[in-house]
Motif scaffolding. Structure first.
Motif, PDB file in Angstrom:
ATOM      1  N   LEU A 443       0.812  -1.214   0.000  1.00 50.94           N
ATOM      2  CA  LEU A 443       0.000   0.000   0.000  1.00 50.94           C
ATOM      3  C   LEU A 443       0.843   1.260   0.000  1.00 50.94           C
ATOM      4  O   LEU A 443       0.470   2.267  -0.599  1.00 50.94           O
ATOM      5  N   GLU A 457      -0.451  -4.233   5.030  1.00 54.18           N
ATOM      6  CA  GLU A 457      -1.437  -3.477   4.266  1.00 54.18           C
ATOM      7  C   GLU A 457      -1.077  -3.544   2.788  1.00 54.18           C
ATOM      8  O   GLU A 457       0.004  -3.111   2.375  1.00 54.18           O
ATOM      9  N   GLN A 459      -2.642  -3.602  -1.517  1.00 51.50           N
ATOM     10  CA  GLN A 459      -3.611  -3.008  -2.439  1.00 51.50           C
ATOM     11  C   GLN A 459      -3.739  -3.915  -3.659  1.00 51.50           C
ATOM     12  O   GLN A 459      -2.739  -4.226  -4.311  1.00 51.50           O
ATOM     13  N   ASN A 521      -7.961  -1.548  -0.942  1.00 47.50           N
ATOM     14  CA  ASN A 521      -6.960  -1.701   0.115  1.00 47.50           C
ATOM     15  C   ASN A 521      -7.438  -2.757   1.117  1.00 47.50           C
ATOM     16  O   ASN A 521      -8.587  -2.730   1.560  1.00 47.50           O
ATOM     17  N   GLU A 564      -3.439   7.941  -2.969  1.00 46.40           N
ATOM     18  CA  GLU A 564      -2.883   6.623  -3.214  1.00 46.40           C
ATOM     19  C   GLU A 564      -2.013   6.612  -4.456  1.00 46.40           C
ATOM     20  O   GLU A 564      -1.292   5.657  -4.703  1.00 46.40           O
TER      21      GLU A 564
END
Length: 706
Positions: A443, A457, A459, A521, A564
């Motif tokens: 992420l 984390e 994505q 996410n 992002e």
């Protein structure tokens, strides 16, 4: 027009600055923003730099900004132990310039009247995160961030521990204060870590710090998880010459902030103690770094677990404080009925394990004093299907000896040193038609991952490349499964709607001039029977654009999702259109193309340990082979012993060679000298040549042999 907007921003800054400047000194507090900081283009000034051997500077930075009226906020860089301050507030549309940075914490001055609270900051804000469920009180209208936090502080009906703030895109413009929906909760991410997960940046999580004073009184936290050979990178206070017990006492008694954990590092015969206000549950395992002489201890909620031992069975009972629908099973035996038990709400979950058989991973170890240990490793999994970061590993066992049964107890030993592997599958659309790619990236770094840890984390990205505007995409029927498809979980249904927000959120669409992206996410999870997670999704194409749907939830998009795309310039981001992927009313036309995509990655437990396993015959299991990852597991002490043995053999071989060469050389010199003297004496008729037997004639003609 541009000049008016600039003057408006200046006016807003002046108003906010005045509110903080006119705040009574006793009501002046801070809000801590984790993982996000203002852009360096705003030219911050140096507030404090660490001195020699100083690491934790949080308190000194807070005190300096508190005493400086011009200081509205400051950013603390943990990796360099320095902090920089800002003179003006950074609110509204200016936040689009903010940057993701896991090495920092951003402290903002706020004016809150908080009685009986000695904490240096009142709230922690985590952008891009949410606490799934546990909506104790939903406020009826939209509020600003400050109003949402004040509602939590002033709540009288229950003890508000946290709040969720969801930004409403249609509630503010470029010249208005950000507002959103505010939901209060009587729990926080530490009490139910399995419900805390990554989300879009229109979601923010607030946690009240002063409510943590009653944790110990409520018996919420009573133990520490131990991470060997690791420390936490975010250090708030450091102490010299403090051992583990002294450091734990400092963490328990500190009043300036809520101590979430501590690290102890051996250095030159002494121990350094580091206190942390954060833990590995916020940003996942990325905050932990390997340190061969360090240990990290993290506060963890107590578990109401009791163990009963008999001559033939060990019974483990778990009494959940909240609704528990997960599973309790022995590690490696999650599919055997006799080795797991399922939760059914708030009722006690009981797991009865046979001690006479070798089932469920029960290991027998006999001590020299005739005591026998029967134990194994149990996993408490909060989700009925997959393992998540909030799950617990517990060692359970019974000790038998002298006709008595003694509870061995429970303990938690966790290390975080994941092994990396190459990608297994990275399927890309090929052949005629559009080029579509699915990948999973970190992420924060946006680097593709093939091996990760539970809780990291991530994505998921589905990208339509070389977009000419003639096609649009949406995705549905997203399934996560093991390599052999023996276990699976549906993440997105056929309409593209999430089936369990606690595991996977809805996809968000990002449109640019050249690509179309579907992103989501999430935190890494795995199945109990395999470390391999295989994602399979069906991508569908629509001419021009795909119509949206409503999944039954208020899922409005936000321009703040542009954060992002940190790799793009600000100008490119401003030209981006963002909408949510919704599709329940979509009329499926047979002429529309569909494309399956897959991505496979390895997800490892963050709590695997390298302890020896003692078998019943007294042998020690020192090596093994993992057929899934194609790795050989070897005990560390055996590995070191083999190296030392190999070195000793080489040294002995070299010494023997040297001795033999020297002895041969001495023998050769001796033989050469003897032969040389013999030849010399023969030439001169003396020495060895005159010693040959011969006949001698004397004068009396008598003959003697000599």
């Amino acid at each position: 027009m541009t000049l008016r907007i600039v003057w408006f921003f200046i006016l807003i800054d002046i108003i906010i600055d005045a509110q903080v400047t006119n705040c009574p000194r006793k009501d002046l507090n801070f809000e801590k923003v984790i993982g996000l900081r203002p852009s360096t283009h705003r030219h911050p000034a140096l507030l404090y730099r660490a001195e020699a051997e100083e690491i934790g500077v949080t308190e000194k930075c807070l005190n300096r900004c508190h005493s400086k009226d011009e200081c509205i906020s400051f950013v603390l860089f943990y990796n360099t132990s320095t902090c920089y301050w800002f003179k003006y507030a950074i609110e509204g549309v200016q936040e689009l310039e903010n940057e993701l940075d896991t090495n920092t914490a951003w402290f903002i001055k706020v004016c809150y009247k908080v009685p009986d609270c000695n904490h240096m900051w009142v709230f922690e804000r985590v952008p891009g995160a949410t606490l799934v469920g546990n909506n104790t009180k939903v406020l009826p209208k939209t509020y600003s961030r400050a109003e949402c936090q004040l509602n939590c502080l002033n709540e009288k009906e229950f003890n508000c521990r946290s709040a969720k703030f969801k930004i409403k895109d249609d509630e503010y413009g470029p010249n208005e204060e950000i507002k959103g929906m505010c939901i209060l909760s009587d729990v926080d991410r530490h009490m139910i870590p399995s419900a805390f997960r990554a989300s879009g940046f229109d979601d923010e999580y607030f946690e009240k710090q002063c409510s943590n004073n009653d944790y110990e009184m409520d018996g919420v936290f009573c133990s520490f998880e131990e991470y060997d050979n690791a420390t936490l990178t975010h250090i708030d206070i450091d102490y010299k010459d403090k051992n583990k017990d002294e450091c734990e006492e400092l963490c328990a008694n500190i009043q300036n902030f809520t101590c979430r954990g501590f690290s102890v590092v051996a250095r030159d015969g002494h121990f350094d103690c580091f206190l942390h206000s954060e833990d590995s549950k916020i940003l996942g395992p990325r905050l932990l770094k390997e340190h061969i002489s360090g240990k990290y201890f993290e506060k963890t909620p107590c578990l109401n677990i009791s163990i009963t031992c008999s001559e033939t069975y060990m019974t483990v009972e778990f009494e959940p404080r909240m609704r528990f629908m997960g599973r309790m099973y022995m590690e490696g035996y999650s599919e055997q009925p006799e080795c797991f038990a399922k939760g059914s709400g708030t009722e006690v979950v009981a797991l009865k394990l046979s001690l006479l058989s070798e089932q469920c991973g029960i290991i027998k170890a006999i001590a020299p004093d005739n005591r026998t240990l029967m134990g194994g490793t149990m996993i408490l999994q909060y989700n009925p299907l997959v393992q998540t970061q909030g799950d617990r590993i517990i060692r359970v066992g019974c000790v038998f000896g002298n006709d008595s049964k003694v509870l061995a107890g429970t303990g938690i030993t966790i290390t975080t040193a994941p092994n990396h592997a190459s990608p297994l599958i990275n399927t890309t659309g090929t052949g005629p038609g559009p080029i579509v790619e699915m990948r999973v990236v970190d992420l924060y770094t946006q680097q593709e991952v093939s091996s990760t840890q539970i809780g990291q984390e991530l994505q998921l990205v589905i990208e339509l490349k070389h977009d000419d505007g003639s096609l649009d995409i949406w995705a549905g029927h997203l399934i996560a499964m093991t390599e052999d498809s023996s276990e699976s979980i549906l993440l997105l249904d056929d309409n593209g709607c999430p089936t369990n927000l606690n595991i996977f959120p809805p996809l968000t669409k990002i449109l640019t001039n050249t690509t179309k992206l579907l992103i989501a996410n999430f935190q890494a999870f795995k199945f109990s029977s395999s470390p391999i997670v295989r994602f399979s999704v069906i991508v569908q194409f629509c001419p021009k654009s795909c119509p949206p749907i409503n999944c039954g939830r208020d899922e409005q998009s936000s321009r703040r999702i542009k954060r992002e795309l940190q790799t793009r310039s600000l100008e490119t981001i401003d030209g981006t259109t963002i909408v949510k992927v919704n599709r329940s009313d979509f009329n499926k036309d047979l002429s529309i193309m569909r494309m399956p995509l897959e991505f496979v990655m390895i997800v490892r437990n963050s709590n695997a340990n390298s302890e020896r396993l003692v078998l019943s015959d007294g042998k020690v299991l020192v090596a093994g082979y993992d057929y899934i990852t194609n790795e050989v597991c070897l005990d560390y002490s055996l590995f070191v012993g083999l190296i030392i043995t190999w070195v000793l053999i080489q040294v002995i071989f070299i010494v023997c060679c040297i001795v033999l060469v020297r002895r041969y050389k001495k023998y050769y010199e001796h033989e050469s000298t003897t032969q040389s003297l013999e030849e010399l004496n023969k030439n001169f008729g003396i020495g060895f040549s005159n010693l040959d037997n011969r006949r001698v004639h004397w004068a009396d003609n008598r003959e003697y042999n000599t």
